[in-house]
Design a protein around this motif. Structure first.
Motif, PDB file in Angstrom:
ATOM      1  N   GLY A 404      44.304  27.378  90.535  1.00  0.00           N
ATOM      2  CA  GLY A 404      44.401  27.846  89.142  1.00  0.00           C
ATOM      3  C   GLY A 404      44.304  26.670  88.201  1.00  0.00           C
ATOM      4  O   GLY A 404      44.382  25.517  88.633  1.00  0.00           O
ATOM      5  N   PRO A 405      44.140  26.946  86.904  1.00  0.00           N
ATOM      6  CA  PRO A 405      44.002  25.854  85.931  1.00  0.00           C
ATOM      7  C   PRO A 405      45.303  25.067  85.753  1.00  0.00           C
ATOM      8  O   PRO A 405      46.382  25.602  86.009  1.00  0.00           O
ATOM      9  N   GLN A 406      45.174  23.817  85.327  1.00  0.00           N
ATOM     10  CA  GLN A 406      46.341  23.003  84.983  1.00  0.00           C
ATOM     11  C   GLN A 406      47.050  23.658  83.813  1.00  0.00           C
ATOM     12  O   GLN A 406      46.403  24.239  82.933  1.00  0.00           O
ATOM     13  N   LEU A 407      48.368  23.597  83.816  1.00  0.00           N
ATOM     14  CA  LEU A 407      49.132  24.233  82.736  1.00  0.00           C
ATOM     15  C   LEU A 407      49.490  23.201  81.673  1.00  0.00           C
ATOM     16  O   LEU A 407      49.829  22.065  81.998  1.00  0.00           O
ATOM     17  N   PRO A 408      49.394  23.624  80.403  1.00  0.00           N
ATOM     18  CA  PRO A 408      49.688  22.672  79.328  1.00  0.00           C
ATOM     19  C   PRO A 408      51.137  22.205  79.354  1.00  0.00           C
ATOM     20  O   PRO A 408      52.053  23.020  79.505  1.00  0.00           O
ATOM     21  N   GLY A 409      51.334  20.914  79.226  1.00  0.00           N
ATOM     22  CA  GLY A 409      52.675  20.335  79.232  1.00  0.00           C
ATOM     23  C   GLY A 409      53.198  20.142  77.818  1.00  0.00           C
ATOM     24  O   GLY A 409      52.561  20.541  76.837  1.00  0.00           O
ATOM     25  N   ASN A 410      54.375  19.502  77.734  1.00  0.00           N
ATOM     26  CA  ASN A 410      54.983  19.224  76.436  1.00  0.00           C
ATOM     27  C   ASN A 410      54.040  18.348  75.609  1.00  0.00           C
ATOM     28  O   ASN A 410      53.341  17.505  76.138  1.00  0.00           O
ATOM     29  N   HIS A 411      54.030  18.578  74.326  1.00  0.00           N
ATOM     30  CA  HIS A 411      53.198  17.866  73.342  1.00  0.00           C
ATOM     31  C   HIS A 411      51.741  18.325  73.389  1.00  0.00           C
ATOM     32  O   HIS A 411      50.905  17.782  72.667  1.00  0.00           O
ATOM     33  N   SER A 412      51.408  19.306  74.214  1.00  0.00           N
ATOM     34  CA  SER A 412      50.063  19.888  74.178  1.00  0.00           C
ATOM     35  C   SER A 412      50.059  20.984  73.104  1.00  0.00           C
ATOM     36  O   SER A 412      51.045  21.718  72.967  1.00  0.00           O
ATOM     37  N   PRO A 413      48.934  21.135  72.363  1.00  0.00           N
ATOM     38  CA  PRO A 413      48.879  22.210  71.357  1.00  0.00           C
ATOM     39  C   PRO A 413      48.898  23.595  72.001  1.00  0.00           C
ATOM     40  O   PRO A 413      49.057  24.602  71.321  1.00  0.00           O
ATOM     41  N   LEU A 414      48.760  23.635  73.337  1.00  0.00           N
ATOM     42  CA  LEU A 414      48.733  24.909  74.065  1.00  0.00           C
ATOM     43  C   LEU A 414      50.048  25.197  74.809  1.00  0.00           C
ATOM     44  O   LEU A 414      50.158  26.182  75.535  1.00  0.00           O
ATOM     45  N   PHE A 415      51.035  24.326  74.640  1.00  0.00           N
ATOM     46  CA  PHE A 415      52.318  24.501  75.338  1.00  0.00           C
ATOM     47  C   PHE A 415      52.948  25.826  74.898  1.00  0.00           C
ATOM     48  O   PHE A 415      53.206  26.034  73.716  1.00  0.00           O
ATOM     49  N   ALA A 416      53.167  26.725  75.867  1.00  0.00           N
ATOM     50  CA  ALA A 416      53.618  28.086  75.509  1.00  0.00           C
ATOM     51  C   ALA A 416      54.599  28.624  76.539  1.00  0.00           C
ATOM     52  O   ALA A 416      54.232  29.383  77.439  1.00  0.00           O
ATOM     53  N   PRO A 417      55.875  28.255  76.431  1.00  0.00           N
ATOM     54  CA  PRO A 417      56.875  28.763  77.375  1.00  0.00           C
ATOM     55  C   PRO A 417      56.952  30.293  77.350  1.00  0.00           C
ATOM     56  O   PRO A 417      56.690  30.907  76.314  1.00  0.00           O
ATOM     57  N   VAL A 418      57.293  30.883  78.489  1.00  0.00           N
ATOM     58  CA  VAL A 418      57.569  32.326  78.531  1.00  0.00           C
ATOM     59  C   VAL A 418      59.033  32.469  78.109  1.00  0.00           C
ATOM     60  O   VAL A 418      59.934  32.030  78.835  1.00  0.00           O
ATOM     61  N   PRO A 419      59.290  33.037  76.933  1.00  0.00           N
ATOM     62  CA  PRO A 419      60.631  32.901  76.353  1.00  0.00           C
ATOM     63  C   PRO A 419      61.781  33.467  77.199  1.00  0.00           C
ATOM     64  O   PRO A 419      62.743  32.754  77.485  1.00  0.00           O
ATOM     65  N   LYS A 420      61.695  34.746  77.610  1.00  0.00           N
ATOM     66  CA  LYS A 420      62.888  35.393  78.168  1.00  0.00           C
ATOM     67  C   LYS A 420      63.442  34.686  79.410  1.00  0.00           C
ATOM     68  O   LYS A 420      64.593  34.233  79.393  1.00  0.00           O
ATOM     69  N   PRO A 421      62.649  34.558  80.477  1.00  0.00           N
ATOM     70  CA  PRO A 421      63.247  33.937  81.674  1.00  0.00           C
ATOM     71  C   PRO A 421      63.621  32.472  81.455  1.00  0.00           C
ATOM     72  O   PRO A 421      64.545  31.964  82.098  1.00  0.00           O
ATOM     73  N   THR A 422      62.913  31.796  80.537  1.00  0.00           N
ATOM     74  CA  THR A 422      63.214  30.378  80.287  1.00  0.00           C
ATOM     75  C   THR A 422      64.545  30.244  79.563  1.00  0.00           C
ATOM     76  O   THR A 422      65.417  29.463  79.974  1.00  0.00           O
ATOM     77  N   ILE A 423      64.720  31.013  78.499  1.00  0.00           N
ATOM     78  CA  ILE A 423      65.971  30.933  77.719  1.00  0.00           C
ATOM     79  C   ILE A 423      67.144  31.429  78.567  1.00  0.00           C
ATOM     80  O   ILE A 423      68.224  30.831  78.565  1.00  0.00           O
ATOM     81  N   GLU A 424      66.903  32.496  79.334  1.00  0.00           N
ATOM     82  CA  GLU A 424      67.998  33.015  80.172  1.00  0.00           C
ATOM     83  C   GLU A 424      68.435  31.983  81.206  1.00  0.00           C
ATOM     84  O   GLU A 424      69.636  31.810  81.453  1.00  0.00           O
ATOM     85  N   THR A 425      67.482  31.277  81.793  1.00  0.00           N
ATOM     86  CA  THR A 425      67.841  30.216  82.747  1.00  0.00           C
ATOM     87  C   THR A 425      68.597  29.103  82.044  1.00  0.00           C
ATOM     88  O   THR A 425      69.585  28.577  82.574  1.00  0.00           O
ATOM     89  N   GLY A 426      68.134  28.754  80.845  1.00  0.00           N
ATOM     90  CA  GLY A 426      68.812  27.708  80.066  1.00  0.00           C
ATOM     91  C   GLY A 426      70.265  28.082  79.800  1.00  0.00           C
ATOM     92  O   GLY A 426      71.174  27.278  80.001  1.00  0.00           O
ATOM     93  N   VAL A 427      70.487  29.329  79.384  1.00  0.00           N
ATOM     94  CA  VAL A 427      71.854  29.784  79.062  1.00  0.00           C
ATOM     95  C   VAL A 427      72.720  29.809  80.326  1.00  0.00           C
ATOM     96  O   VAL A 427      73.840  29.301  80.349  1.00  0.00           O
ATOM     97  N   GLU A 428      72.154  30.380  81.383  1.00  0.00           N
ATOM     98  CA  GLU A 428      72.937  30.525  82.612  1.00  0.00           C
ATOM     99  C   GLU A 428      73.303  29.161  83.198  1.00  0.00           C
ATOM    100  O   GLU A 428      74.460  28.911  83.563  1.00  0.00           O
TER     101      GLU A 428
END
Ligand SMILES: [Zn+2]
Ligand SMILES: [Zn+2]
Length: 445
Positions: A404-428
């Protein structure tokens, strides 16, 4: 004698009531279930907060509206909130009986760049930065950190029967300029407010959501800026004998300085010097009179850093001496220091997080970027800084195995976290880490 015996017996009795190993460990599965239940009802609000902050990012030291949003959230939870600590920073304190003070830090700032994700909540905002207009984008994911920070505060307040002590939630400006942590400390962060016993921070990145990466000891690099000006003598390109050529000096320096890395530094230790910019001259037939080099120096250990700085300076001076040029101007600008994770804090959190996340919680090598959370560590707050992933695990696996394609990292104009599971993991993860620290301190470790 009897008083001595009584005192001895009393101290033995005290030991017996606080045996470090016999005390019940945190009931992680039960806590995890409670956190997940609380998140289920809290998430819609966190999602709205995240998307609002994402759509309206603010740049370093301009985070007025972002800070006000976080301050309002924390006041609503019953925190005592102080704004404008270190220009735009926020300090939110929640007292819950006797016990240690545990700090949780988020950043507030976004980056001067245009977002190109095309997401419905993408930023189209602009700001004036260093005198010119620029787009602004939360492409480092600090908006995820803010939503997780508010979610963690909310969860911990809901679980206040499970811990005793003080929560100190801080929102720091200008992380990207490596200036906000210093600004908060200079404004009395640990004198006007309690100095925390333990601190935590997290950062997101292009790994799989639901995963946590951590490490004991060095977590990120020391960053130093390098500025060198070589002084030559300008003249005709066809008559080099009448000149001292600074372009030659710059070229020689860029190559020779790498021998500091390969011959002077211990090859098993991390150290990098990159020259990212060279400014000199105008036309092919004019030897200019000066050359300016701008670079970055990254290391993990202070002794390696000292060795590299000495080698860099010696090489620059030697290159000028070889050309019979005046000594160069050399300026090393101290940036962020390496974040050093405290073994005891990590050890305690690790057990709890492993029990909650299993093999999705992994120890990883240190990252080579830099982070000014180190200012808080160096001010005496034993800490754990960990990372969470933001993308679908399948996409991450495909990028890693080349299907699959390389995923955009931090500071990329395409950086696009998937909000729900990311924030939920952060909180937990953050909630459990904080609870582990309260529990450890309650055991008197
Ligand atoms: Zn960043
Ligand atoms: Zn960042």
């Amino acid at each position: 004698m009897t008083r001595y015996l009584a005192a001895l017996l009393a101290s033995l009795a005290l030991c017996a009531t606080l045996p470090q190993s016999a005390r019940a460990e945190l009931d992680v599965p039960a806590l995890k279930a409670k956190i997940e239940t609380s998140l289920e009802s809290d998430y819609p609000k966190l999602d709205a907060l995240y998307k609002d902050i994402h759509a309206h990012p603010e740049i370093a030291f301009q985070e007025e509206k972002t800070a006000a949003k976080l301050a309002a959230e924390m006041r609503a939870l019953g925190f005592e909130v102080t704004e404008h600590v270190g220009k735009t920073g926020v300090v939110a304190i929640y007292n819950n009986g006797d016990g240690p003070t545990i700090m949780v830090r988020t950043e507030l700032d976004a980056l001067p760049m245009e977002e190109k994700t095309g997401l419905p909540y993408a930023s189209h905002d602009k700001a004036i930065w260093h005198g010119r207009e620029t787009f602004v984008d939360h492409s480092c994911g600090h908006d995820i950190h803010m939503a997780s920070w508010v979610g963690t505060a909310k969860t911990l307040v809901g679980l206040k029967d499970e811990w005793h002590g003080t929560l100190m939630f801080i929102a720091q400006p200008a992380e990207e300029e490596v200036a906000g942590a210093k600004a908060m400390l200079a404004d009395g962060l640990f004198t006007r407010f309690p100095k925390p016993d333990v601190g935590f921070a997290l950062h997101d990145g292009p790994g799989a959501y639901g995963t946590i990466a951590y490490r004991v000891g060095v977590g990120s690099s020391n960053a130093d800026g390098l500025f060198i000006k070589f002084h030559g003598r300008g003249g005709h390109g066809a008559m080099p004998q009448a000149t001292i050529d600074p372009v030659m000096m710059a070229a020689r320096f860029v190559v020779d300085v790498q021998s500091v890395i390969s011959r002077e530094k211990d090859p098993t230790e991390f150290g990098v010097i990159s020259v990212g910019a060279i400014h000199s001259g105008t036309a092919g037939n004019i030897i200019p009179d000066e050359a300016i080099l701008v670079g970055t120096i990254r290391t993990f250990k202070p002794e390696v850093r000292a060795k590299m700085l000495a080698g860099i300076e010696r090489t620059a001076k030697a290159v000028a001496a070889m050309a019979d040029a005046p000594a160069p101007d050399i300026r090393i600008e101290e940036g962020a220091k390496a974040v050093i994770n405290d073994p005891a804090v990590v050890g305690t959190a690790e057990k709890v997080l492993k029990a909650a996340f299993g093999d999705k919680m992994r120890a990883t090598p240190p990252g080579t970027p830099s982070e000014d959370y180190s200012e808080f560590v160096n001010a005496g707050v034993p800490s754990m800084f960990f990372n969470i992933g933001v993308y679908e695990p399948e996409r991450v696996a495909a990028a890693r195995n080349g299907t699959g394609p390389q995923l955009p990292g931090n500071h990329s104009p395409l950086f696009a976290p998937v909000p729900k599971p990311t924030i939920e993991t952060g909180v937990e993860a953050m909630t459990l880490a904080v609870l582990s620290a309260f529990d450890q301190r309650a055991q008197g470790h």
